[in-house]
Design a protein around this motif. Structure first.
Motif, mmCIF file in Angstrom:
data_model
loop_
_atom_site.group_PDB
_atom_site.id
_atom_site.type_symbol
_atom_site.label_atom_id
_atom_site.label_comp_id
_atom_site.label_asym_id
_atom_site.label_seq_id
_atom_site.Cartn_x
_atom_site.Cartn_y
_atom_site.Cartn_z
ATOM 1 N N GLU A 22 -32.113 27.686 1.147
ATOM 2 C CA GLU A 22 -32.509 26.313 1.460
ATOM 3 C C GLU A 22 -32.333 26.022 2.950
ATOM 4 O O GLU A 22 -33.180 25.372 3.572
ATOM 5 C CB GLU A 22 -31.664 25.349 0.612
ATOM 6 C CG GLU A 22 -32.332 24.002 0.457
ATOM 7 C CD GLU A 22 -31.504 23.043 -0.385
ATOM 8 O OE1 GLU A 22 -30.333 23.351 -0.674
ATOM 9 O OE2 GLU A 22 -32.037 21.985 -0.738
ATOM 10 N N SER A 41 -35.135 27.627 4.825
ATOM 11 C CA SER A 41 -36.351 26.834 4.708
ATOM 12 C C SER A 41 -36.290 25.621 5.636
ATOM 13 O O SER A 41 -37.255 25.290 6.327
ATOM 14 C CB SER A 41 -36.510 26.441 3.238
ATOM 15 O OG SER A 41 -37.206 25.260 3.104
ATOM 16 N N LEU A 42 -35.112 24.951 5.671
ATOM 17 C CA LEU A 42 -34.947 23.781 6.552
ATOM 18 C C LEU A 42 -35.131 24.172 8.019
ATOM 19 O O LEU A 42 -35.849 23.507 8.774
ATOM 20 C CB LEU A 42 -33.551 23.181 6.333
ATOM 21 C CG LEU A 42 -33.055 22.217 7.413
ATOM 22 C CD1 LEU A 42 -33.873 20.933 7.405
ATOM 23 C CD2 LEU A 42 -31.576 21.883 7.241
ATOM 24 N N GLU A 53 -38.777 24.857 8.868
ATOM 25 C CA GLU A 53 -39.601 23.630 8.947
ATOM 26 C C GLU A 53 -39.300 22.877 10.241
ATOM 27 O O GLU A 53 -40.201 22.396 10.915
ATOM 28 C CB GLU A 53 -39.271 22.718 7.761
ATOM 29 C CG GLU A 53 -39.560 23.363 6.432
ATOM 30 C CD GLU A 53 -40.530 22.568 5.591
ATOM 31 O OE1 GLU A 53 -41.272 21.750 6.144
ATOM 32 O OE2 GLU A 53 -40.531 22.793 4.364
ATOM 33 N N THR A 54 -38.007 22.767 10.550
ATOM 34 C CA THR A 54 -37.625 22.031 11.762
ATOM 35 C C THR A 54 -38.176 22.738 13.000
ATOM 36 O O THR A 54 -38.682 22.092 13.928
ATOM 37 C CB THR A 54 -36.089 21.915 11.869
ATOM 38 O OG1 THR A 54 -35.568 21.637 10.578
ATOM 39 C CG2 THR A 54 -35.667 20.838 12.817
ATOM 40 N N ALA A 89 -40.806 24.732 13.124
ATOM 41 C CA ALA A 89 -42.268 24.617 13.155
ATOM 42 C C ALA A 89 -42.668 23.281 13.766
ATOM 43 O O ALA A 89 -43.594 23.200 14.580
ATOM 44 C CB ALA A 89 -42.824 24.750 11.738
ATOM 45 N N GLU A 90 -41.938 22.228 13.393
ATOM 46 C CA GLU A 90 -42.300 20.919 13.933
ATOM 47 C C GLU A 90 -41.979 20.847 15.426
ATOM 48 O O GLU A 90 -42.753 20.324 16.213
ATOM 49 C CB GLU A 90 -41.548 19.826 13.194
ATOM 50 C CG GLU A 90 -42.116 18.472 13.558
ATOM 51 C CD GLU A 90 -41.260 17.342 13.042
ATOM 52 O OE1 GLU A 90 -41.502 16.909 11.914
ATOM 53 O OE2 GLU A 90 -40.354 16.897 13.774
ATOM 54 N N GLU A 98 -28.205 21.128 16.328
ATOM 55 C CA GLU A 98 -28.352 19.858 15.622
ATOM 56 C C GLU A 98 -27.696 19.917 14.243
ATOM 57 O O GLU A 98 -27.129 18.938 13.769
ATOM 58 C CB GLU A 98 -29.839 19.538 15.426
ATOM 59 C CG GLU A 98 -30.372 18.546 16.429
ATOM 60 C CD GLU A 98 -31.871 18.353 16.277
ATOM 61 O OE1 GLU A 98 -32.333 18.206 15.135
ATOM 62 O OE2 GLU A 98 -32.565 18.388 17.309
ATOM 63 N N LEU A 99 -27.814 21.076 13.625
ATOM 64 C CA LEU A 99 -27.220 21.228 12.290
ATOM 65 C C LEU A 99 -25.687 21.214 12.353
ATOM 66 O O LEU A 99 -25.033 20.912 11.370
ATOM 67 C CB LEU A 99 -27.678 22.534 11.646
ATOM 68 C CG LEU A 99 -29.008 22.470 10.911
ATOM 69 C CD1 LEU A 99 -29.387 23.839 10.378
ATOM 70 C CD2 LEU A 99 -28.941 21.471 9.767
ATOM 71 N N GLY A 100 -25.164 21.541 13.489
ATOM 72 C CA GLY A 100 -23.716 21.456 13.678
ATOM 73 C C GLY A 100 -23.007 22.781 13.487
ATOM 74 O O GLY A 100 -23.616 23.786 13.113
#
Lengths: 111, 340
Positions: free
Chosen positions: B29, B32-33, B36-37, B39-40, B58-60
């Motif tokens: 998961e 996947s996150l 996506e982040t 790609a954006e 950013e995720l820490g």
């Protein structure tokens, strides 16, 4: 002044902590994956960090309030979460509680 | 480092803190996150290494993220409600150890310290410091285990229906009694286990003090003494934490008293339990009290008892009587508490 800012920041964190559960549960009435939720909530003026939303989804699932399924039909596998029957019952209760609380708090806030 | 490798390492660093059953799923998961982040962020183009680093930042920090996945994970060595009890216990233990070590060091000094007065006080302070460090470490380790293993210390129930009644005055256990007993337990340990060669010096002969009990016997029985002290500490801990008479207090008191009597009997029935040098010294003074001889009026007693010096018999009798009174008192109070 810095101290006041710190107190304010803590206050906001405390206020948002409980509400976050309600908001995420509510948004899972339709199947949704984590990143989508982060985006949707940000667009609605409720910015939540991914590192808050993802673990929260998992905890709500562990509590039996959400269920999840991997969608591997596209080249980007995603884990979709959806509210369970128990989750729905809880959401209804919390929503009622929230509305009453807001009404009551609003009525005593003078500013 | 290449982006892919960095992501792989990041995910590993997060999931290694999680239970085995969750690792793969959470890892996928997160993957996947992150994709996506990224790609954006790169808007359809190829994400750069800097993009990857920014997304992971950013995720820490991995350990912090892992903690969010597992909110029951303990992020303190000793957290609440254990911490408050820990502080209370620590204060009492440190106080008792300071007292015990001071007495032990002074006694040891009087028996025969070779050196000047500064060295003597240096050694006293050194002993106390060592004792305090040891006590601190033990209390901390015990409470850390209790906290990490979720052992409940707060005996008051969380459920309103299960809240215990306010104890009547006569059911309450006075904190001062518990503290005094604890200090005596520490003293007992110090005198008979830590400095058995000193134990209780009652007589003076030429070169120095002579202890009343035989150090060799004390050393041979030290594990029994430690067991008795552990039973006493267990009883005191229950008393300290609950502060009221109850069935557990009665059971712990029973265990402690049985152990005390067993220890005392084993100890006193050992030949030469009294220090032979001391007995010899007392020979002119009151031989009937200290000499291991059968005292005519007590011939009917079992051999182990009738051959015991009278002094030890008196002590055993006193302890038996004390234990009996203690058991009856605690038993009656526990019974009343159960009924209430």
């Amino acid at each position: 002044m810095n101290e006041l800012n710190d107190i304010y920041a803590n206050f906001v964190v405390e206020l948002r902590r409980g509400v976050t559960n309600l908001v995420v549960l509510n948004q899972c009435q339709q199947p949704a994956y984590g990143y989508q939720l982060v985006k949707e909530l940000a667009d609605s003026g409720i910015p939540l960090e991914a590192n808050t939303v993802y673990p929260l989804l998992r905890r709500l699932e562990d509590q039996g309030l959400l269920r999840s399924d991997w969608d591997t039909s596209t080249d980007k596998p995603r884990k979709y979460y959806q509210i369970t029957e128990t989750g729905r019952q809880l959401l209804a209760q919390i929503t009622t509680y929230w509305r009453e609380s807001v009404k009551n708090i609003e009525s005593i806030l003078e500013v | 480092m290449e982006s892919k490798e960095l992501i792989k390492r990041y995910i590993y660093a997060v999931t290694k803190h999680l239970p085995e059953s969750k690792r793969q799923d959470v890892g996928q998961e997160l993957q996947s996150l992150i994709e996506e982040t990224l790609a954006e962020r790169s808007q359809g183009g190829q994400p750069t290494d800097a993009d990857t680093k920014a997304v992971l930042m950013e995720l820490g920090r991995p350990a912090e993220l892992a903690l969010k996945y597992d909110p029951h994970a303990k992020d303190a060595l000793i957290g609440q409600p254990h911490f408050s009890v820990y502080l209370r216990v620590l204060k009492i233990v440190l106080l008792a150890v300071t007292l015990g070590m001071t007495i032990a060091s002074l006694l040891e000094g009087f028996i025969g310290f070779e050196g000047n007065v500064f060295q003597f006080f240096g050694s006293v302070i050194g002993n106390i410091w060592q004792g305090l460090l040891g006590a601190f470490a033990w209390v901390t380790v015990i409470f850390a285990i209790l906290y990490q293993k979720d052992v409940k210390l707060d005996f008051a129930a969380d459920d309103l229906d299960d809240l215990p009644a306010v104890p009547e005055k006569r059911q309450e256990i006075e904190l001062s009694d518990t503290i005094v007993s604890f200090i005596f337990t520490i003293l007992f340990l110090v005198l008979f286990v830590v400095v058995p060669q000193v134990n209780i010096p009652l007589a003076w002969k030429g070169s120095g003090l002579i202890s009343i009990f035989n150090p060799e016997v004390l050393i041979g029985l030290r594990w029994l003494f430690i067991a008795a002290a552990i039973a006493a500490v267990l009883n005191l801990s229950i008393r300290f934490l609950t502060r009221r008479h109850s069935l557990p207090v009665f059971l712990a008191t029973t265990l402690e008293n049985i152990l005390h009597v067993v220890v005392l009997f084993t100890w006193f029935s050992t030949p030469n339990a009294l220090n032979p040098a001391f007995v010899e010294l007392m020979d002119d003074f009151a031989p009937f009290l200290f000499a291991p001889a059968v005292w005519a009026p007590l011939q009917w007693l079992p051999a182990a008892l009738s051959r015991m010096p009278l002094l030890l018999l008196i002590i055993i009798g006193g302890v038996l009587l004390g234990s009996l009174i203690d058991l009856i008192e605690t038993g009656v109070k526990a019974f009343r508490a159960q009924k209430a």
